[in-house]
Design a protein around this motif. Sequence first.
Motif, PDB file in Angstrom:
ATOM      1  N   PRO A  41      17.398   8.241  -8.300  1.00  0.00           N
ATOM      2  CA  PRO A  41      18.251   9.020  -9.218  1.00  0.00           C
ATOM      3  C   PRO A  41      17.619   9.195 -10.596  1.00  0.00           C
ATOM      4  N   SER A  42      16.852   8.213 -11.048  1.00  0.00           N
ATOM      5  CA  SER A  42      16.221   8.316 -12.372  1.00  0.00           C
ATOM      6  C   SER A  42      15.171   9.416 -12.394  1.00  0.00           C
ATOM      7  N   ALA A  43      14.490   9.621 -11.273  1.00  0.00           N
ATOM      8  CA  ALA A  43      13.448  10.644 -11.204  1.00  0.00           C
ATOM      9  C   ALA A  43      14.034  12.045 -11.372  1.00  0.00           C
ATOM     10  N   ARG A  44      15.325  12.184 -11.132  1.00  0.00           N
ATOM     11  CA  ARG A  44      15.973  13.489 -11.253  1.00  0.00           C
ATOM     12  C   ARG A  44      16.274  13.842 -12.700  1.00  0.00           C
ATOM     13  N   PHE A  45      16.326  12.841 -13.565  1.00  0.00           N
ATOM     14  CA  PHE A  45      16.737  13.082 -14.947  1.00  0.00           C
ATOM     15  C   PHE A  45      15.679  12.686 -15.974  1.00  0.00           C
ATOM     16  N   TYR A  46      14.689  11.889 -15.568  1.00  0.00           N
ATOM     17  CA  TYR A  46      13.669  11.426 -16.502  1.00  0.00           C
ATOM     18  C   TYR A  46      12.278  11.725 -15.938  1.00  0.00           C
ATOM     19  N   ASP A  47      11.294  11.652 -16.802  1.00  0.00           N
ATOM     20  CA  ASP A  47       9.907  11.755 -16.364  1.00  0.00           C
ATOM     21  C   ASP A  47       9.508  10.392 -15.809  1.00  0.00           C
ATOM     22  N   PHE A  48       9.956  10.132 -14.610  1.00  0.00           N
ATOM     23  CA  PHE A  48       9.827   8.798 -14.023  1.00  0.00           C
ATOM     24  C   PHE A  48       9.515   8.909 -12.540  1.00  0.00           C
ATOM     25  N   SER A  49       8.595   8.076 -12.062  1.00  0.00           N
ATOM     26  CA  SER A  49       8.224   8.106 -10.652  1.00  0.00           C
ATOM     27  C   SER A  49       7.932   6.705 -10.145  1.00  0.00           C
ATOM     28  N   PRO A  50       8.772   6.174  -9.243  1.00  0.00           N
ATOM     29  CA  PRO A  50       8.477   4.861  -8.655  1.00  0.00           C
ATOM     30  C   PRO A  50       7.185   4.871  -7.857  1.00  0.00           C
ATOM     31  N   ARG A  51       6.813   6.045  -7.329  1.00  0.00           N
ATOM     32  CA  ARG A  51       5.566   6.161  -6.574  1.00  0.00           C
ATOM     33  C   ARG A  51       4.358   5.905  -7.473  1.00  0.00           C
ATOM     34  N   LYS A  52       4.385   6.450  -8.682  1.00  0.00           N
ATOM     35  CA  LYS A  52       3.263   6.268  -9.604  1.00  0.00           C
ATOM     36  C   LYS A  52       3.090   4.806  -9.991  1.00  0.00           C
ATOM     37  N   ILE A  53       4.206   4.116 -10.172  1.00  0.00           N
ATOM     38  CA  ILE A  53       4.120   2.702 -10.536  1.00  0.00           C
ATOM     39  C   ILE A  53       3.532   1.895  -9.387  1.00  0.00           C
ATOM     40  N   THR A  54       3.966   2.194  -8.168  1.00  0.00           N
ATOM     41  CA  THR A  54       3.421   1.504  -6.997  1.00  0.00           C
ATOM     42  C   THR A  54       1.932   1.773  -6.850  1.00  0.00           C
ATOM     43  N   GLY A  57       0.839  -1.192   0.000  1.00  0.00           N
ATOM     44  CA  GLY A  57       0.000   0.000   0.000  1.00  0.00           C
ATOM     45  C   GLY A  57       0.872   1.239   0.000  1.00  0.00           C
ATOM     46  N   CYS A  58       0.344   2.344  -0.479  1.00  0.00           N
ATOM     47  CA  CYS A  58       1.163   3.552  -0.670  1.00  0.00           C
ATOM     48  C   CYS A  58       0.615   4.720   0.143  1.00  0.00           C
ATOM     49  N   TYR A  59       1.506   5.366   0.921  1.00  0.00           N
ATOM     50  CA  TYR A  59       1.148   6.571   1.683  1.00  0.00           C
ATOM     51  C   TYR A  59       1.138   7.818   0.795  1.00  0.00           C
ATOM     52  N   GLU A  60       1.754   7.717  -0.387  1.00  0.00           N
ATOM     53  CA  GLU A  60       1.985   8.868  -1.266  1.00  0.00           C
ATOM     54  C   GLU A  60       2.879   9.901  -0.597  1.00  0.00           C
ATOM     55  N   CYS A  61       3.852   9.423   0.191  1.00  0.00           N
ATOM     56  CA  CYS A  61       4.747  10.343   0.896  1.00  0.00           C
ATOM     57  C   CYS A  61       5.838  10.896  -0.020  1.00  0.00           C
ATOM     58  N   GLY A  62       6.162  10.162  -1.087  1.00  0.00           N
ATOM     59  CA  GLY A  62       7.153  10.633  -2.044  1.00  0.00           C
ATOM     60  C   GLY A  62       8.595  10.361  -1.665  1.00  0.00           C
ATOM     61  N   ILE A  63       8.830   9.594  -0.602  1.00  0.00           N
ATOM     62  CA  ILE A  63      10.205   9.300  -0.190  1.00  0.00           C
ATOM     63  C   ILE A  63      10.938   8.525  -1.284  1.00  0.00           C
ATOM     64  N   CYS A  64      10.239   7.604  -1.930  1.00  0.00           N
ATOM     65  CA  CYS A  64      10.885   6.814  -2.982  1.00  0.00           C
ATOM     66  C   CYS A  64      11.313   7.694  -4.155  1.00  0.00           C
ATOM     67  N   VAL A  65      10.498   8.683  -4.472  1.00  0.00           N
ATOM     68  CA  VAL A  65      10.830   9.587  -5.578  1.00  0.00           C
ATOM     69  C   VAL A  65      12.021  10.468  -5.210  1.00  0.00           C
TER      70      VAL A  65
END
Length: 228
Positions: free
Chosen positions: A45-58, A33-41
């Motif tokens: 490192p990929s989120a800093r350079f690409y339009d990518f979010s591990p939170r969105k996938i979760t 389950g996801c808190y949507e806290c954004g700690i993973c983002v």
Amino acid sequence: MPSNLYKEVALEEKQRLFDEVKADPRFETYLYGCYECGICVAACPSARFYDFSPRKITQTLAREDVELFYEQLNDDIWNCSQCFSCNRCPRQNSPGGLITVMREVAVNNGLRSMKEALAGYTRIIYKIMTTGTQVSPDMLQEDAFPDWGPQVKKVSENLDVWRRALPPETLHTTGLSWQVEERTMHELYAIWKMTGTLDMISLVDEGLHDIMEEIMDDALEESGLQVD
């Protein structure tokens, strides 16, 4: 908002791939389950350079949004560095683990986007599987991967000098990262064949698979190791 991409793909096919991901035995230990806290983002490192979010996938997997899942399966999971920095999730989720499962499903089903994403990495796979080491110094070429930066050309032109400057003599080489014993290589070949790793490569690049299979079969026959 529903995804407008990949409308030509039947919903049943998207659901089938989602169910395959969810059926993986690792899935329930990677997603709580996801808190949507954004700690993973923040850690990614990929989120800093690409339009990518591990939170969105979760979130997508937790909500069982099949349409968005299929879009991410094709377009997003290949931006992951697989560093697992995202594993600091307070809910003990593993976005990196979920992406690993999604990548395996994409490979096993031969998705076109998978082949396009991995096309440039066949040389790395070949190097790893023929030497038992990681990316070797001589792969630092300016035309290999543009995202390695503009300094690659300068480094590649003086590579032998840089390598000889390293203290351990075992690293004074450009074709290998380090020397691996022949017996260890034979054991790796046996493991890759017995676990189906070699078969997975055929889904990415059939030509590479055929070359690797011949190399492994010859080496295993010479070593006397029996692989069924």
